[in-house]
Motif scaffolding. Structure first.
Motif, PDB file in Angstrom:
ATOM      1  N   SER A   1       0.824  -1.201   0.000  1.00  0.00           N
ATOM      2  CA  SER A   1       0.000   0.000   0.000  1.00  0.00           C
ATOM      3  C   SER A   1       0.860   1.253   0.000  1.00  0.00           C
ATOM      4  CB  SER A   1      -0.920  -0.025   1.216  1.00  0.00           C
ATOM      5  OG  SER A   1      -1.597   1.189   1.337  1.00  0.00           O
ATOM      6  N   LEU A   2       2.059   1.168   0.608  1.00  0.00           N
ATOM      7  CA  LEU A   2       2.945   2.333   0.637  1.00  0.00           C
ATOM      8  C   LEU A   2       3.720   2.483  -0.669  1.00  0.00           C
ATOM      9  CD1 LEU A   2       4.359   2.073   4.274  1.00  0.00           C
ATOM     10  CD2 LEU A   2       2.761   3.765   3.395  1.00  0.00           C
ATOM     11  N   VAL A   3       4.032   1.355  -1.313  1.00  0.00           N
ATOM     12  CA  VAL A   3       4.937   1.401  -2.462  1.00  0.00           C
ATOM     13  C   VAL A   3       4.186   1.614  -3.777  1.00  0.00           C
ATOM     14  CG1 VAL A   3       6.575   0.035  -3.812  1.00  0.00           C
ATOM     15  CG2 VAL A   3       6.685   0.017  -1.323  1.00  0.00           C
ATOM     16  N   VAL A   4       3.007   0.971  -3.919  1.00  0.00           N
ATOM     17  CA  VAL A   4       2.309   0.989  -5.206  1.00  0.00           C
ATOM     18  C   VAL A   4       1.390   2.199  -5.302  1.00  0.00           C
ATOM     19  CG1 VAL A   4       0.740  -0.295  -6.699  1.00  0.00           C
ATOM     20  CG2 VAL A   4       2.353  -1.514  -5.252  1.00  0.00           C
ATOM     21  N   GLY A   5       1.415   2.861  -6.464  1.00  0.00           N
ATOM     22  CA  GLY A   5       0.505   3.986  -6.654  1.00  0.00           C
ATOM     23  C   GLY A   5       0.705   4.578  -8.020  1.00  0.00           C
ATOM     24  N   SER A   6      -0.138   5.568  -8.370  1.00  0.00           N
ATOM     25  CA  SER A   6      -0.058   6.107  -9.722  1.00  0.00           C
ATOM     26  C   SER A   6       1.205   6.958  -9.913  1.00  0.00           C
ATOM     27  CB  SER A   6      -1.313   6.912 -10.041  1.00  0.00           C
ATOM     28  OG  SER A   6      -1.546   7.849  -9.025  1.00  0.00           O
ATOM     29  N   GLY A   7       1.568   7.739  -8.906  1.00  0.00           N
ATOM     30  CA  GLY A   7       2.806   8.503  -9.023  1.00  0.00           C
ATOM     31  C   GLY A   7       3.986   7.613  -8.676  1.00  0.00           C
ATOM     32  N   HIS A   8       5.104   7.765  -9.413  1.00  0.00           N
ATOM     33  CA  HIS A   8       6.249   6.914  -9.096  1.00  0.00           C
ATOM     34  C   HIS A   8       7.034   7.511  -7.933  1.00  0.00           C
ATOM     35  CE1 HIS A   8       9.533   4.139  -9.524  1.00  0.00           C
ATOM     36  NE2 HIS A   8      10.375   5.158  -9.536  1.00  0.00           N
ATOM     37  N   VAL A   9       7.212   6.700  -6.907  1.00  0.00           N
ATOM     38  CA  VAL A   9       8.003   7.130  -5.753  1.00  0.00           C
ATOM     39  C   VAL A   9       9.131   6.126  -5.575  1.00  0.00           C
ATOM     40  CG1 VAL A   9       7.986   7.612  -3.289  1.00  0.00           C
ATOM     41  CG2 VAL A   9       5.963   8.110  -4.658  1.00  0.00           C
ATOM     42  N   PRO A  10      10.402   6.555  -5.634  1.00  0.00           N
ATOM     43  CA  PRO A  10      11.513   5.616  -5.448  1.00  0.00           C
ATOM     44  C   PRO A  10      11.465   5.000  -4.046  1.00  0.00           C
ATOM     45  CG  PRO A  10      12.297   7.823  -6.024  1.00  0.00           C
ATOM     46  CD  PRO A  10      10.840   7.928  -5.854  1.00  0.00           C
ATOM     47  N   LEU A  11      11.983   3.753  -3.966  1.00  0.00           N
ATOM     48  CA  LEU A  11      11.908   3.028  -2.698  1.00  0.00           C
ATOM     49  C   LEU A  11      12.595   3.780  -1.559  1.00  0.00           C
ATOM     50  CD1 LEU A  11      12.354  -0.710  -3.700  1.00  0.00           C
ATOM     51  CD2 LEU A  11      10.323   0.447  -2.829  1.00  0.00           C
ATOM     52  N   SER A  12      13.694   4.516  -1.916  1.00  0.00           N
ATOM     53  CA  SER A  12      14.404   5.248  -0.862  1.00  0.00           C
ATOM     54  C   SER A  12      13.498   6.326  -0.271  1.00  0.00           C
ATOM     55  CB  SER A  12      15.669   5.878  -1.432  1.00  0.00           C
ATOM     56  OG  SER A  12      15.307   6.771  -2.471  1.00  0.00           O
TER      57      SER A  12
ATOM     58  N   VAL B   1      10.225   6.133  -0.197  1.00  0.00           N
ATOM     59  CA  VAL B   1       9.215   5.454   0.610  1.00  0.00           C
ATOM     60  C   VAL B   1       9.750   5.262   2.027  1.00  0.00           C
ATOM     61  CG1 VAL B   1       7.952   3.291   0.930  1.00  0.00           C
ATOM     62  CG2 VAL B   1       8.161   4.278  -1.356  1.00  0.00           C
ATOM     63  N   TRP B   2      10.988   4.751   2.106  1.00  0.00           N
ATOM     64  CA  TRP B   2      11.604   4.494   3.415  1.00  0.00           C
ATOM     65  C   TRP B   2      11.738   5.791   4.214  1.00  0.00           C
ATOM     66  CZ3 TRP B   2      12.732   0.244   6.160  1.00  0.00           C
ATOM     67  CH2 TRP B   2      13.554   0.410   7.281  1.00  0.00           C
ATOM     68  N   ASN B   3      12.339   6.793   3.568  1.00  0.00           N
ATOM     69  CA  ASN B   3      12.555   8.047   4.288  1.00  0.00           C
ATOM     70  C   ASN B   3      11.240   8.745   4.617  1.00  0.00           C
ATOM     71  OD1 ASN B   3      15.311   7.811   4.306  1.00  0.00           O
ATOM     72  ND2 ASN B   3      15.528   8.759   2.269  1.00  0.00           N
ATOM     73  N   GLY B   4      10.270   8.631   3.690  1.00  0.00           N
ATOM     74  CA  GLY B   4       8.979   9.272   3.918  1.00  0.00           C
ATOM     75  C   GLY B   4       8.321   8.753   5.177  1.00  0.00           C
ATOM     76  N   VAL B   5       8.522   7.455   5.469  1.00  0.00           N
ATOM     77  CA  VAL B   5       7.910   6.894   6.668  1.00  0.00           C
ATOM     78  C   VAL B   5       8.719   7.248   7.906  1.00  0.00           C
ATOM     79  CG1 VAL B   5       7.257   4.750   7.815  1.00  0.00           C
ATOM     80  CG2 VAL B   5       6.887   5.009   5.364  1.00  0.00           C
ATOM     81  N   PHE B   6      10.071   7.119   7.802  1.00  0.00           N
ATOM     82  CA  PHE B   6      10.847   7.175   9.043  1.00  0.00           C
ATOM     83  C   PHE B   6      11.511   8.527   9.299  1.00  0.00           C
ATOM     84  CE2 PHE B   6      10.518   2.658   8.028  1.00  0.00           C
ATOM     85  CZ  PHE B   6       9.926   2.226   9.189  1.00  0.00           C
ATOM     86  N   SER B   7      11.941   9.252   8.243  1.00  0.00           N
ATOM     87  CA  SER B   7      12.522  10.577   8.507  1.00  0.00           C
ATOM     88  C   SER B   7      12.132  11.513   7.374  1.00  0.00           C
ATOM     89  CB  SER B   7      14.039  10.477   8.608  1.00  0.00           C
ATOM     90  OG  SER B   7      14.536   9.847   7.447  1.00  0.00           O
TER      91      SER B   7
ATOM     92  N   GLY C   1       8.647  12.895  -3.684  1.00  0.00           N
ATOM     93  CA  GLY C   1       8.243  11.540  -3.348  1.00  0.00           C
ATOM     94  C   GLY C   1       7.854  11.417  -1.888  1.00  0.00           C
ATOM     95  N   GLN C   2       8.635  12.072  -1.027  1.00  0.00           N
ATOM     96  CA  GLN C   2       8.355  11.953   0.406  1.00  0.00           C
ATOM     97  C   GLN C   2       7.112  12.745   0.775  1.00  0.00           C
ATOM     98  OE1 GLN C   2      11.844  12.526   2.834  1.00  0.00           O
ATOM     99  NE2 GLN C   2      13.145  11.529   1.324  1.00  0.00           N
ATOM    100  N   LEU C   3       6.847  13.817   0.024  1.00  0.00           N
ATOM    101  CA  LEU C   3       5.615  14.572   0.257  1.00  0.00           C
ATOM    102  C   LEU C   3       4.395  13.714  -0.087  1.00  0.00           C
ATOM    103  CD1 LEU C   3       4.700  17.412   1.132  1.00  0.00           C
ATOM    104  CD2 LEU C   3       4.447  17.958  -1.287  1.00  0.00           C
ATOM    105  N   ILE C   4       4.500  12.992  -1.232  1.00  0.00           N
ATOM    106  CA  ILE C   4       3.410  12.084  -1.613  1.00  0.00           C
ATOM    107  C   ILE C   4       3.173  11.068  -0.504  1.00  0.00           C
ATOM    108  CG2 ILE C   4       2.760  10.227  -3.205  1.00  0.00           C
ATOM    109  CD1 ILE C   4       4.102  11.720  -5.426  1.00  0.00           C
ATOM    110  N   MET C   5       4.268  10.520   0.034  1.00  0.00           N
ATOM    111  CA  MET C   5       4.135   9.557   1.128  1.00  0.00           C
ATOM    112  C   MET C   5       3.381  10.164   2.291  1.00  0.00           C
ATOM    113  SD  MET C   5       5.440   6.816   0.178  1.00  0.00           S
ATOM    114  CE  MET C   5       5.365   5.996   1.749  1.00  0.00           C
ATOM    115  N   ARG C   6       3.830  11.360   2.677  1.00  0.00           N
ATOM    116  CA  ARG C   6       3.320  11.999   3.887  1.00  0.00           C
ATOM    117  C   ARG C   6       1.852  12.397   3.721  1.00  0.00           C
ATOM    118  NH1 ARG C   6       5.920  10.363   8.109  1.00  0.00           N
ATOM    119  NH2 ARG C   6       5.040  11.543   9.803  1.00  0.00           N
TER     120      ARG C   6
END
Lengths: 355, 351
Positions: free
Chosen positions: A46-57, A59-65, A72-77
């Motif tokens: 659910s965090l990784v898949v989506g219409s906008g491409h977000v690199p895995l790094s 995704v990781w940083n968006g969750v933890f720092s 990409g991290q804004l999309i996560m947040r």
């Protein structure tokens, strides 16, 4: 009314009920571990898949720092984390609500959506927003609970009248009838109010997006209380599974159990509806799947539901993002499509009343 | 004289008398319903923003009114009233057939998915493909037919038990409603809200062009239903008894279901899924005629009366004019439904 071979549960003499087979601790633990892994995988998807491409790094940083200056991290947040949290909360709530309703009504076809409890919550929320002008989540969430409580009382009250108690057909019809009435009322309120309708239609379909973090934060404590109540009910639901008379003989206060169960169901369903809209079939399907894994012991069954339901909701949401690219299908559509099939299979089973 | 010593002649006379009272009541009820429909019909032609006295209405109907009256009566009010009557007849009859056939007073087409199928067909056609008019009606009809075939097939297991058909129908209805919800989110908000009006059931757009196909369909379907319903009293005795009496159970049931689905489909195609009409008509008719079994004719008449009265109320009595008729039928139908449900369950007939 119904042929004898397909007798609904209420018509079986209480003496024929078998006690639920004991679940071996090792089997139960293995199931829980497996479901935990599944849940982690679902959350990751659910965090990784989506219409906008977000690199895995990211995704990781968006969750933890999180660093909001990175897109990409804004999309996560802003999008994926709230969406995932909404899915987790709504899933947990619907799965447990379904398990408790099925246990307390001893009815394999019980589900908060099919029994009209969702429709009650949504009618009350629309009334609060459209007519009373209460647009703050901490205001209309109470109307959600109120609507769920009224609908649950009505459906169970009407459906359990009569000698055989709450049979599947009676409960389903009472739920369908109450839903029809409530949907008609909701529609009447929306016909002249384009603005409320525009918001309502994206909520009505059952979706994890577009809900403010504030709404989720408001609903979360209620889900928490509901979860605690539901998990604590395990032994009591086991006793109820033997029939009201036996449960009473075992020293259980049957009336009290029903009241606590109803409170748990209303809290869970009301909160889930406020978070994600009226999603049907999750509460129906998950307990049955959990029963295949965990057996009929509610102490294990409830824990399995707690882990399995959010996985189902999150994976359905991910599927919805993938199959309708570049747009997406809301999660309510996916769960309805996924859930209607097991529902029909359950109805077709010869002895469908095995709770 | 006690029953055991009664002579055969006396017993025959008693049976005749019971039948006679039943038939007398039937004639009275039917007459009252017809008169009430006529009165409601006349009222809905006569009353409105521009009131036309009844004699002028009659004049316009036979083609002797002035142009203004002619326009108001023939072009505006007559199509609407005629559509209301026909839709009501079809829904009332279809509901009563379903309820009698499934032996459950609550199993009307709007409870078990048939109406939802028609809704999906129509909303799909109008929102996704931009279809309107007659083609839209065909889409609704096709939706109803496809859905009921699906429900019937899914409920099939060496025959179709009534309760299984109901439960499968409720499940299918749930899935279809979520498809409708999705379609409503997939378009512009005004288009979507128009679709919502249609989904409530509305006579606002009635015209003579839309009325003729409806009438044509009823001219075909009503005699067919009458023919198919000849086996209904036997079917109501239960599958085994009916089979024992020489009725081909599944074939008769399929014929009746087919007619009822067709009636539901054309009614929904003409006015949208007007809530609760199909549901309410049957139980009211059976209460008026407790000894008459399914009381199909009276149920159809009650459906027509309900549609006329509800549409009149929707136009003139509600706080905001031009509410769709479905809002009124819901306001009447929903409380009645819950009352009926609790009553049916208390006496052990809810299923």
């Amino acid at each position: 009314m119904t042929p004898a071979i397909d007798a609904p549960p209420g018509e079986q003499p209480a003496t024929r009920r078998q006690p639920p087979a004991r679940v071996r601790t090792s089997t139960g633990l293995a199931g829980v571990l497996g479901l935990l892994v599944l849940l982690v995988v679902s959350i990751t998807l659910s965090l990784v898949v989506g219409s906008g491409h977000v690199p895995l790094s990211d995704v990781w940083n968006g969750v933890f720092s999180p660093d909001r200056s990175v897109e990409g991290q804004l999309i996560m947040r802003e999008l994926r984390i709230p969406r995932t949290v909404a899915g987790l909360l709504a899933g947990v709530a619907l799965g447990l609500a379904g398990a408790v309703i099925q246990g307390v009504t001893r009815n394999p076809l019980a589900d908060p959506g099919l029994l009209g409890i969702n429709a009650g919550a949504s009618a009350a929320v629309v009334f609060a927003i459209g007519w009373l002008g209460i647009t703050a989540a901490n205001g209309y969430i109470w109307f959600g609970f109120l609507g769920a409580a009224v609908a649950a009382t009505l459906v169970y009250g009407v459906g359990s009248l009569g000698r055989e108690g709450a049979t599947p057909v009676k409960l389903a019809l009472a739920g369908q009838a109450t839903s029809a009435a409530l949907i008609a009322l909701t529609t009447a309120m929306l016909l002249k109010d384009t603005e409320t309708y525009d918001r309502y239609r994206f909520w009505q379909v059952g979706s994890l997006t577009g809900r403010d973090a504030e709404v989720i934060a408001q609903a979360a404590p209620f889900v928490g209380i509901g979860v605690l109540l539901a998990l604590a009910l395990g032994p009591q639901l086991n006793a109820l599974a033997l029939g009201d008379d036996v449960a009473r003989g075992l020293g259980q206060k049957v009336g009290l159990i029903r009241v606590i169960s109803a409170v748990a169901v209303v809290l869970l369903t009301g909160a889930a509806t406020v978070i994600a809209g009226p999603i049907a079939f999750v509460g129906l399907v998950v307990p049955h799947a959990a029963r295949m894994l965990a057996g009929a012991d509610y102490r294990w069954l409830l824990v399995h539901c707690l882990l399995l339901a959010p996985s189902l909701l999150l994976v359905s949401d991910v599927i919805g993002r993938l199959i309708a690219r570049p747009g997406e299908l809301q999660v309510g559509i996916v769960t309805a499509a996924v859930g209607a099939v097991p529902f029909v299979i359950l109805v077709r089973r010869r002895k469908m009343a095995e709770l | 004289m006690s029953l055991t010593t009664a002579t055969t002649a006396e017993q025959i006379r008693a049976v005749h008398q019971a039948r006679h009272t039943g038939r007398g009541r039937e004639v009275v009820v039917t007459t009252i319903l017809l008169v009430a429909i006529l009165a409601a019909f006349a009222l809905s032609l006569s009353i409105g923003d521009f009131a036309v006295p009844i004699p002028d209405v009659l004049g316009a109907l036979v083609g002797r009114g002035d142009t203004g009256t002619h326009f108001i009566i023939i072009e505006l009010r007559l199509p609407r009233a005629l559509t209301a009557v026909c839709v009501g007849l079809a829904l009332g009859l279809a509901g009563a057939v379903f309820q009698a056939l499934l032996r459950n007073p609550l199993a009307s087409p709007d409870m078990i998915g048939v109406t939802q199928g028609a809704s999906v067909g129509a909303v799909l056609a109008s929102i996704t493909f931009g279809i309107s008019g007659i083609a839209l009606s065909f889409a609704a009809l096709a939706g109803a037919v496809v859905t009921s075939t699906l429900i019937y097939a899914l409920a099939w297991q060496r025959g179709v038990a009534g309760y299984r058909l109901i439960l499968v129908g409720i499940g299918v209805a749930g899935a279809l409603s979520s498809i409708v919800s999705y379609l409503l989110t997939s378009s512009d908000v005004t288009v979507s809200q128009d679709a919502l009006v249609w989904l409530t059931g509305s006579l606002n757009g009635s015209s003579l062009e839309q009325f003729w196909p409806l009438l044509g369909a009823l001219v075909v379907l009503l005699p067919l239903t009458a023919l198919a319903s000849l086996t209904l009293p036997v079917l109501q005795l239960g599958d085994d008894t009916a089979a024992g009496l020489g009725v081909p159970v599944e074939r008769s049931r399929r014929a009746l279901l087919g007619c009822a689905v067709g009636l539901t489909g054309v009614a929904v195609a003409a006015a949208g899924p007007v809530a609760f009409v199909a549901f309410v008509a049957g139980p009211v008719a059976r209460r008026l005629l407790p000894t008459k079994g399914a009381a199909l004719v009276q149920a159809a008449l009650i459906g027509a009366l309900l549609m006329l009265v509800a549409d009149f109320a929707a136009q003139h009595l509600l706080w905001s004019s031009q509410f769709p008729v479905g809002v009124v039928t819901s306001l009447i139908g929903a409380p009645y439904l819950l009352w009926l449900l609790s009553r049916a369950n208390r006496i052990g007939k809810g299923g």
